[in-house]
Enzyme design. Structure first.
Site, PDB file in Angstrom:
ATOM      1  N   GLU A 148       0.817  -1.220   0.000  1.00 54.10           N
ATOM      2  CA  GLU A 148       0.000   0.000   0.000  1.00 54.10           C
ATOM      3  C   GLU A 148       0.850   1.269   0.000  1.00 54.10           C
ATOM      4  OE1 GLU A 148      -3.069  -0.276   3.028  1.00 54.10           O
ATOM      5  OE2 GLU A 148      -4.344  -1.338   1.617  1.00 54.10           O
ATOM      6  N   GLU A 165      -6.672  -8.047  -1.503  1.00 55.71           N
ATOM      7  CA  GLU A 165      -7.045  -8.005  -0.087  1.00 55.71           C
ATOM      8  C   GLU A 165      -8.502  -7.608   0.054  1.00 55.71           C
ATOM      9  OE1 GLU A 165      -4.969  -5.585   2.760  1.00 55.71           O
ATOM     10  OE2 GLU A 165      -3.031  -5.985   1.850  1.00 55.71           O
TER      11      GLU A 165
HETATM   12  C1  GLA Z   1      -4.312  -2.876   4.394  1.00 59.33           C
HETATM   13  C2  GLA Z   1      -2.926  -3.468   4.511  1.00 59.33           C
HETATM   14  C3  GLA Z   1      -2.883  -4.706   5.350  1.00 59.33           C
HETATM   15  C4  GLA Z   1      -3.769  -4.568   6.552  1.00 59.33           C
HETATM   16  C5  GLA Z   1      -5.167  -4.240   6.120  1.00 59.33           C
HETATM   17  C6  GLA Z   1      -6.137  -4.137   7.266  1.00 59.33           C
HETATM   18  O1  GLA Z   1      -4.994  -3.294   3.302  1.00 59.33           O
HETATM   19  O2  GLA Z   1      -2.341  -3.721   3.269  1.00 59.33           O
HETATM   20  O3  GLA Z   1      -1.542  -4.894   5.735  1.00 59.33           O
HETATM   21  O4  GLA Z   1      -3.286  -3.574   7.387  1.00 59.33           O
HETATM   22  O5  GLA Z   1      -5.153  -2.991   5.474  1.00 59.33           O
HETATM   23  O6  GLA Z   1      -7.418  -3.788   6.838  1.00 59.33           O
END
Ligand code: GLA
Ligand code: ZN
Length: 671
Positions: A151, A308
């Site tokens: 991210e 994700e």
């Molecule tokens: C993001 C991050 C993960 C985690 C999630 C939690 O997407 O990439 O590492 O922290 O949020 O929702």
């Protein structure tokens, strides 16, 4: 990963952090993950601290063990590079890796996603780690993708960044005179004598709030610079890894409509798009669909990875409500319906400490499989196994497109006037929602994309018209295309300098109008206009415009500008250009866009109640119609085509009724 010959189904799995657990627990994890039909794990997302304990000492033994274990258990790997959180020793010895915040505060060690993108130290060690990982694991044939950092995002205002910003400006504008020109620094006596005079635009200089700046040109260029700086960190790791493992595709997890990074620029350097989808329970379904389509559009319709989502709750919302039964499944298929070829989660197993210990996971703290979430995950896993490769690679054919542009997003949000309630994303969503509710496939495209394959292109709030973009739109309409834009469009060029001679500037001839003034309406005020016999509200902005060649389709009904056009249509070449001079409501957008689509034979896939979303993807296996019931009631849909539901094997003929339960999904295959 999604196009690799190593993949024969919708990959199912996600972030797994066994390094945070004693080794003796790993075996049981493997049993549980297999039970849930998991076939891919994302490893090594936050392990830099354990992989490297000083400048020269690396420790890969634990990761070796994890890599071997997951391979023995038949799992594929999405291998992360761990550079999303730097180790403590590095922060202590090389404070230049630490970011400076918008308010000028220099950070200390802590949190994550916090390295200065222009720190030579950070870049040196991030690259070195990426190279070491690629060298070490290049022969693992179960690695299906590289996942760089995590991210990427945020902004930095430190001295590294300030120095590099000046270089970036020199490179872009060559002379300080040109900088003074494009930023219009004659205003408020801001003339710069030397590049060294330029400082970063934050709370210590041009800003008085994150989106409130006294110099839009400087702030806009800083956003571009920051997005590029962070992208260069990504590209640096990409290039290093690609050289060692040219056949393994590389990605990084994007965040949908994330304002800080211009993903359309990033996408050019990504082998495939992947993104993290975290809607809240009350997020409108269209908001999520827009983001999926935006991600699909980044690579001109190529399938993407849902890399994700949470299996049930997040930990970071004010109220972390459970995903209701069926919702995890519905939202997983919603991603697939819009172009995803994977269904992945954060996370496989709940940690016991720190801020994500109450974040949803497949393996809960209780440690066994007898939970609601585990059962739902397992059922979906079995379904995805049944679907196999059927939908992989499916493309969506759209005759309509909505333009989305990060520069416009930044520029409109920075604009001092006409209204603090003017938000680019919201206006785009209003138009997107109409297509989504009409079940008309739509592509989210950039200003660089080719328009020739579309019949209808909508550009909400096209405030900034970059060099050449008006010509592209002009050609499109001249050749028979239909184009629609809105209030506050055509005002400025790419430097946020006004195009003089009357709004909407370079779009004026295409639209056949002259906008003389714009009136911003406070929250509780509205005007109105009538279209096809129905009266609709006019809110936020009311443009006061004169038709030149255009024809008025409707007029304001109140105030001193009653009678002035609120809606216009201009026949231009073989096509037409529409202007919506105000904001209205969802009923209006659906009606108006539906009418334009009807006129140019853009058909809905099928008409359904609003809670039912229907999309289409096609590949060599046929055409797949996705029916998603986002509502709370069972709905009967009378089909306008036949097909076989690949989830139930039920066969339907044209005219049959498809009964879709609350949160239900059907995927009809037509050969
Ligand atoms: C993001 C991050 C993960 C985690 C999630 C939690 O997407 O990439 O590492 O922290 O949020 O929702
Ligand atoms: Zn910095």
């Amino acid at each position: 990963m999604i196009e690799s010959n190593k993949v024969q189904k919708i990959l199912y799995g996600g972030d797994y952090n066994p390094e945070q657990w004693p080794e003796e627990t790993w075996k049981e994890d493997m049993r549980l993950l297999k039970l849930a039909h998991i076939d891919i794990v994302t490893l090594n997302v936050f392990s830099w601290a354990s992989l490297q304990s000083d400048e020269n000492t690396y420790h890969f033994e634990k990761l070796d063990k994890i890599m071997d274990m997951v391979k023995e258990n038949g799992l594929k790997v999405c291998l992360a590079t761990s550079t999303g959180a730097h180790p403590a020793w590095m922060a202590r010895k090389y404070p230049d890796i630490l970011r400076t915040e918008f308010n000028g505060m220099k950070r200390k060690f802590g949190s994550r996603h916090n390295s200065c993108p222009n720190s030579p130290t950070y870049k040196k060690y991030a690259k070195a780690l990426a190279v070491k990982l690629a060298e070490r694991y290049k022969n693992y044939d179960n690695i299906v993708a590289w996942h760089i950092s995590n991210e990427f995002g945020g902004m930095c205002y430190c001295e590294n960044c300030e120095r590099n910003f000046r270089e970036w400006l020199k490179n872009k504008y060559k002379t300080i005179d040109e900088v003074n020109h494009v930023w219009d620094t004659a205003f408020w006596g801001h003339t710069f004598y030397d590049f060294e005079d330029i400082v970063v635009p934050n709370m210590l200089s041009e800003h008085f709030a994150p989106n409130r700046t006294t110099f839009q040109g400087i702030s806009l260029d800083y956003r571009r610079f920051n997005s590029e700086s962070i992208m260069n960190c990504y590209r640096m790791e990409y290039d290093a890894i690609h050289e060692i493992t040219p056949d393994i595709p590389i990605t990084t997890n994007l965040m949908g409509a994330y304002q800080d990074l211009d993903y359309q620029m990033w996408a050019k350097y990504m082998d495939f798009i992947s993104w993290d989808n975290y809607p809240a329970n009350d997020t409108p379904m269209e908001d999520t669909s827009l983001k999926h389509d935006l991600m699909r559009g980044l690579k001109q319709g190529k399938p993407f990875a849902l890399i994700e989502q949470t299996p049930s709750v997040t930990n970071w919302l004010p109220y972390n409500s459970l995903k209701r039964p069926g919702v995890m499944r519905l939202w997983s298929y919603q991603a697939v319906a819009h172009g995803a070829d994977t269904v992945m989660f954060f996370q496989m197993k709940r940690s016991i400490g720190a801020c994500e210990k109450y974040h949803g996971a497949i393996i809960d703290h209780v440690g066994h499989e007898n939970t609601r979430v585990f059962r739902e995950i397992t059922e979906l896993g079995a379904e995805l196994e049944k679907i196999g490769s059927l939908t992989l690679g499916g493309r969506t054919e759209s005759k309509a497109a909505v333009i989305f542009d990060w520069d416009n997003w930044w520029a409109t949000d920075y604009s001092a006037g006409p209204s603090v309630n003017l938000h680019y994303f919201d206006e785009v969503l209003n138009y997107y929602k109409a297509f989504n509710n009409l079940n008309i496939p739509v592509d989210m495209i950039s200003v660089e994309d080719d328009l020739s394959k579309y019949s209808l292109v909508i550009a909400p709030l096209l405030y900034m018209v970059k060099t050449g973009h008006d010509e592209k739109i002009r050609n499109f309409v001249n050749n028979g295309g239909h184009f629609l834009t809105t209030f506050f469009s055509g005002y400025v060029d790419e430097h946020d300098l006004v195009t003089i001679g009357g709004y909407p500037g370079k779009l004026r001839d295409i639209l056949g109008i002259w906008v003389e003034e714009e009136d911003a309406l406070p929250d509780d005020a509205s005007n109105s206009f009538t279209y096809q016999g129905v009266t609709y509200p006019a809110t936020l902005i009311c443009d006061l415009l004169h038709t030149e060649n255009a024809q008025a389709l409707s007029a304001y009904e109140k105030d001193f500008y009653a009678g002035m056009p609120a809606l216009t249509r201009n026949s231009f070449g073989k096509g037409a250009a529409y202007y919506v001079a105000t904001r209205s409501n969802a009923d209006f957008y659906r009606q108006f866009i539906g009418d334009i689509c009807k006129e140019i034979s853009i058909e809905p896939i099928i008409n359904t109640p609003e809670d039912i979303e229907v999309t289409k993807r096609s590949n060599d296996n046929g055409t797949f119609l996705f029916f998603l019931n986002h509502g709370e009631e069972k709905v009967d849909i009378v089909l306008n085509c036949g097909g076989t539901d690949i989830l139930t094997d039920n066969v339907y003929q044209n005219g049959d009724t498809l009964a879709l339960g609350a949160k239900g999904v059907a995927i009809l295959r037509q050969k």
